[in-house]
Design a protein around this motif. Structure first.
Motif, PDB file in Angstrom:
ATOM      1  N   HIS A 155       0.855  -1.183   0.000  1.00  0.00           N
ATOM      2  CA  HIS A 155       0.000   0.000   0.000  1.00  0.00           C
ATOM      3  C   HIS A 155       0.894   1.236   0.000  1.00  0.00           C
ATOM      4  CE1 HIS A 155      -2.888   2.892   1.633  1.00  0.00           C
ATOM      5  NE2 HIS A 155      -3.860   1.983   1.564  1.00  0.00           N
ATOM      6  N   GLY A 156       0.505   2.263  -0.707  1.00  0.00           N
ATOM      7  CA  GLY A 156       1.312   3.478  -0.810  1.00  0.00           C
ATOM      8  C   GLY A 156       1.566   4.188   0.500  1.00  0.00           C
ATOM      9  N   CYS A 157       0.749   3.913   1.528  1.00  0.00           N
ATOM     10  CA  CYS A 157       0.948   4.536   2.837  1.00  0.00           C
ATOM     11  C   CYS A 157       1.718   3.658   3.813  1.00  0.00           C
ATOM     12  CB  CYS A 157      -0.403   4.904   3.450  1.00  0.00           C
ATOM     13  SG  CYS A 157      -1.183   6.311   2.659  1.00  0.00           S
ATOM     14  N   CYS A 158       2.160   2.494   3.368  1.00  0.00           N
ATOM     15  CA  CYS A 158       2.920   1.590   4.230  1.00  0.00           C
ATOM     16  C   CYS A 158       4.357   2.102   4.371  1.00  0.00           C
ATOM     17  CB  CYS A 158       2.920   0.184   3.625  1.00  0.00           C
ATOM     18  SG  CYS A 158       3.854  -1.010   4.591  1.00  0.00           S
ATOM     19  N   TRP A 159       4.806   2.266   5.609  1.00  0.00           N
ATOM     20  CA  TRP A 159       6.180   2.688   5.850  1.00  0.00           C
ATOM     21  C   TRP A 159       7.116   1.515   5.556  1.00  0.00           C
ATOM     22  CZ3 TRP A 159       8.043   7.479   7.204  1.00  0.00           C
ATOM     23  CH2 TRP A 159       7.074   8.451   7.467  1.00  0.00           C
ATOM     24  N   HIS A 160       8.187   1.805   4.816  1.00  0.00           N
ATOM     25  CA  HIS A 160       9.152   0.773   4.444  1.00  0.00           C
ATOM     26  C   HIS A 160      10.516   1.414   4.214  1.00  0.00           C
ATOM     27  CE1 HIS A 160       7.506   2.381   0.706  1.00  0.00           C
ATOM     28  NE2 HIS A 160       8.633   2.006   0.115  1.00  0.00           N
ATOM     29  N   GLY A 161      11.545   0.606   4.298  1.00  0.00           N
ATOM     30  CA  GLY A 161      12.907   1.084   4.091  1.00  0.00           C
ATOM     31  C   GLY A 161      13.852  -0.097   4.184  1.00  0.00           C
ATOM     32  N   SER A 162      15.135   0.189   4.250  1.00  0.00           N
ATOM     33  CA  SER A 162      16.113  -0.891   4.321  1.00  0.00           C
ATOM     34  C   SER A 162      17.373  -0.408   5.017  1.00  0.00           C
ATOM     35  CB  SER A 162      16.462  -1.380   2.910  1.00  0.00           C
ATOM     36  OG  SER A 162      17.025  -0.325   2.157  1.00  0.00           O
ATOM     37  N   GLY A 163      18.114  -1.367   5.519  1.00  0.00           N
ATOM     38  CA  GLY A 163      19.412  -1.060   6.090  1.00  0.00           C
ATOM     39  C   GLY A 163      20.443  -0.927   4.983  1.00  0.00           C
ATOM     40  N   PRO A 164      21.656  -0.590   5.340  1.00  0.00           N
ATOM     41  CA  PRO A 164      22.699  -0.441   4.319  1.00  0.00           C
ATOM     42  C   PRO A 164      23.122  -1.791   3.731  1.00  0.00           C
ATOM     43  CG  PRO A 164      23.638  -0.201   6.507  1.00  0.00           C
ATOM     44  CD  PRO A 164      22.145  -0.303   6.692  1.00  0.00           C
ATOM     45  N   ASN A 165      23.577  -1.748   2.508  1.00  0.00           N
ATOM     46  CA  ASN A 165      24.153  -2.926   1.872  1.00  0.00           C
ATOM     47  C   ASN A 165      25.581  -3.056   2.398  1.00  0.00           C
ATOM     48  OD1 ASN A 165      25.288  -4.865   0.254  1.00  0.00           O
ATOM     49  ND2 ASN A 165      24.528  -4.027  -1.665  1.00  0.00           N
ATOM     50  N   ARG A 166      25.837  -4.093   3.177  1.00  0.00           N
ATOM     51  CA  ARG A 166      27.152  -4.288   3.791  1.00  0.00           C
ATOM     52  C   ARG A 166      28.065  -5.193   2.955  1.00  0.00           C
ATOM     53  NH1 ARG A 166      26.536  -1.568   8.260  1.00  0.00           N
ATOM     54  NH2 ARG A 166      24.630  -1.648   9.478  1.00  0.00           N
ATOM     55  N   SER A 167      27.583  -5.623   1.820  1.00  0.00           N
ATOM     56  CA  SER A 167      28.395  -6.462   0.940  1.00  0.00           C
ATOM     57  C   SER A 167      29.408  -5.592   0.200  1.00  0.00           C
ATOM     58  CB  SER A 167      27.509  -7.187  -0.073  1.00  0.00           C
ATOM     59  OG  SER A 167      28.312  -7.876  -1.015  1.00  0.00           O
ATOM     60  N   THR A 168      30.593  -6.115   0.042  1.00  0.00           N
ATOM     61  CA  THR A 168      31.615  -5.398  -0.731  1.00  0.00           C
ATOM     62  C   THR A 168      31.644  -5.868  -2.178  1.00  0.00           C
ATOM     63  OG1 THR A 168      33.287  -7.007  -0.052  1.00  0.00           O
ATOM     64  CG2 THR A 168      33.054  -5.001   1.299  1.00  0.00           C
ATOM     65  N   SER A 169      30.823  -6.876  -2.497  1.00  0.00           N
ATOM     66  CA  SER A 169      30.881  -7.424  -3.853  1.00  0.00           C
ATOM     67  C   SER A 169      29.520  -7.621  -4.520  1.00  0.00           C
ATOM     68  CB  SER A 169      31.610  -8.775  -3.826  1.00  0.00           C
ATOM     69  OG  SER A 169      30.903  -9.689  -3.007  1.00  0.00           O
ATOM     70  N   GLN A 170      28.447  -7.502  -3.771  1.00  0.00           N
ATOM     71  CA  GLN A 170      27.133  -7.807  -4.346  1.00  0.00           C
ATOM     72  C   GLN A 170      26.202  -6.607  -4.226  1.00  0.00           C
ATOM     73  OE1 GLN A 170      25.284 -11.265  -2.617  1.00  0.00           O
ATOM     74  NE2 GLN A 170      23.539 -11.170  -3.984  1.00  0.00           N
ATOM     75  N   PRO A 171      25.551  -6.223  -5.314  1.00  0.00           N
ATOM     76  CA  PRO A 171      24.598  -5.121  -5.247  1.00  0.00           C
ATOM     77  C   PRO A 171      23.263  -5.581  -4.660  1.00  0.00           C
ATOM     78  CG  PRO A 171      24.632  -5.996  -7.461  1.00  0.00           C
ATOM     79  CD  PRO A 171      25.693  -6.743  -6.672  1.00  0.00           C
ATOM     80  N   ARG A 172      22.450  -4.630  -4.248  1.00  0.00           N
ATOM     81  CA  ARG A 172      21.063  -4.890  -3.862  1.00  0.00           C
ATOM     82  C   ARG A 172      20.208  -4.136  -4.878  1.00  0.00           C
ATOM     83  NH1 ARG A 172      19.650  -2.186   1.374  1.00  0.00           N
ATOM     84  NH2 ARG A 172      19.775  -0.365   0.042  1.00  0.00           N
ATOM     85  N   ARG A 173      19.642  -4.883  -5.801  1.00  0.00           N
ATOM     86  CA  ARG A 173      18.896  -4.230  -6.867  1.00  0.00           C
ATOM     87  C   ARG A 173      17.443  -4.681  -6.855  1.00  0.00           C
ATOM     88  NH1 ARG A 173      22.478  -6.177 -11.714  1.00  0.00           N
ATOM     89  NH2 ARG A 173      22.151  -8.058 -10.502  1.00  0.00           N
ATOM     90  N   GLY A 174      16.592  -3.766  -7.238  1.00  0.00           N
ATOM     91  CA  GLY A 174      15.177  -4.065  -7.357  1.00  0.00           C
ATOM     92  C   GLY A 174      14.533  -3.030  -8.261  1.00  0.00           C
ATOM     93  N   ILE A 175      13.353  -3.349  -8.720  1.00  0.00           N
ATOM     94  CA  ILE A 175      12.580  -2.427  -9.555  1.00  0.00           C
ATOM     95  C   ILE A 175      11.279  -2.139  -8.833  1.00  0.00           C
ATOM     96  CG2 ILE A 175      11.331  -2.137 -11.727  1.00  0.00           C
ATOM     97  CD1 ILE A 175      13.355  -3.967 -13.029  1.00  0.00           C
ATOM     98  N   GLY A 176      10.967  -0.864  -8.660  1.00  0.00           N
ATOM     99  CA  GLY A 176       9.702  -0.451  -8.068  1.00  0.00           C
ATOM    100  C   GLY A 176       8.744  -0.004  -9.169  1.00  0.00           C
ATOM    101  N   ILE A 177       7.564  -0.580  -9.174  1.00  0.00           N
ATOM    102  CA  ILE A 177       6.531  -0.221 -10.151  1.00  0.00           C
ATOM    103  C   ILE A 177       5.348   0.323  -9.365  1.00  0.00           C
ATOM    104  CG2 ILE A 177       5.009  -1.072 -11.984  1.00  0.00           C
ATOM    105  CD1 ILE A 177       7.077  -3.457 -12.203  1.00  0.00           C
ATOM    106  N   HIS A 178       4.939   1.543  -9.660  1.00  0.00           N
ATOM    107  CA  HIS A 178       3.844   2.173  -8.938  1.00  0.00           C
ATOM    108  C   HIS A 178       2.572   2.104  -9.778  1.00  0.00           C
ATOM    109  CE1 HIS A 178       6.692   3.633  -6.020  1.00  0.00           C
ATOM    110  NE2 HIS A 178       7.425   4.118  -7.014  1.00  0.00           N
TER     111      HIS A 178
END
Length: 126
Positions: A100-123
């Motif tokens: 839901h657009g009003c749901c609070w969300h977030g993430s911690g830092p990416n602690r990997s030195t070799s792997q990205p954290r990738r995603g696609i957001g579609i609204h």
């Protein structure tokens, strides 16, 4: 990524207090979400808080990742110790979550030195 809601970034009048979301977000993981990557987290029930248009893209990567979230929770009468987080840890590449657009969300830092954290957001705006 600082905890935020998606709805405030869309400039239209909303009747979300009536329970009908004006924005839904589909998030598709492009990488396996392991703890080291700082996977996306949601705060259960936060879409029901009436906190107005809180949020700014200018603070997406600030150090205090939960500052806006905690202020919104306090405004809604929710104590910090009562916040219930759900992590997308374990979500495989190609998996998705919908919120839901009003749901609070977030993430911690990416602690990997070799792997990205990738995603696609579609609204989706009905």
């Amino acid at each position: 990524l600082v905890f935020h809601r998606d709805s405030p970034y869309f400039f239209f009048e909303s009747d979300e207090a009536a329970g009908s979301p004006q924005v839904m977000t589909v998030w598709v993981a492009l990488d396996d979400m392991v703890e080291e990557l700082g996977p996306l987290e949601y705060v259960l029930g936060s879409h029901q808080w009436d906190v107005g248009r809180a949020g700014s893209a200018a603070v997406f990567f600030q150090e205090q990742q939960q500052e806006q979230l905690l202020a919104a929770a306090a405004h809604a009468g929710v104590r910090q110790e009562d916040l219930n987080f759900v992590s997308m840890r374990g979500l495989r590449a190609g998996g998705m979550s919908i919120h839901h657009g009003c749901c609070w969300h977030g993430s911690g830092p990416n602690r990997s030195t070799s792997q990205p954290r990738r995603g696609i957001g579609i609204h989706y705006v009905p």
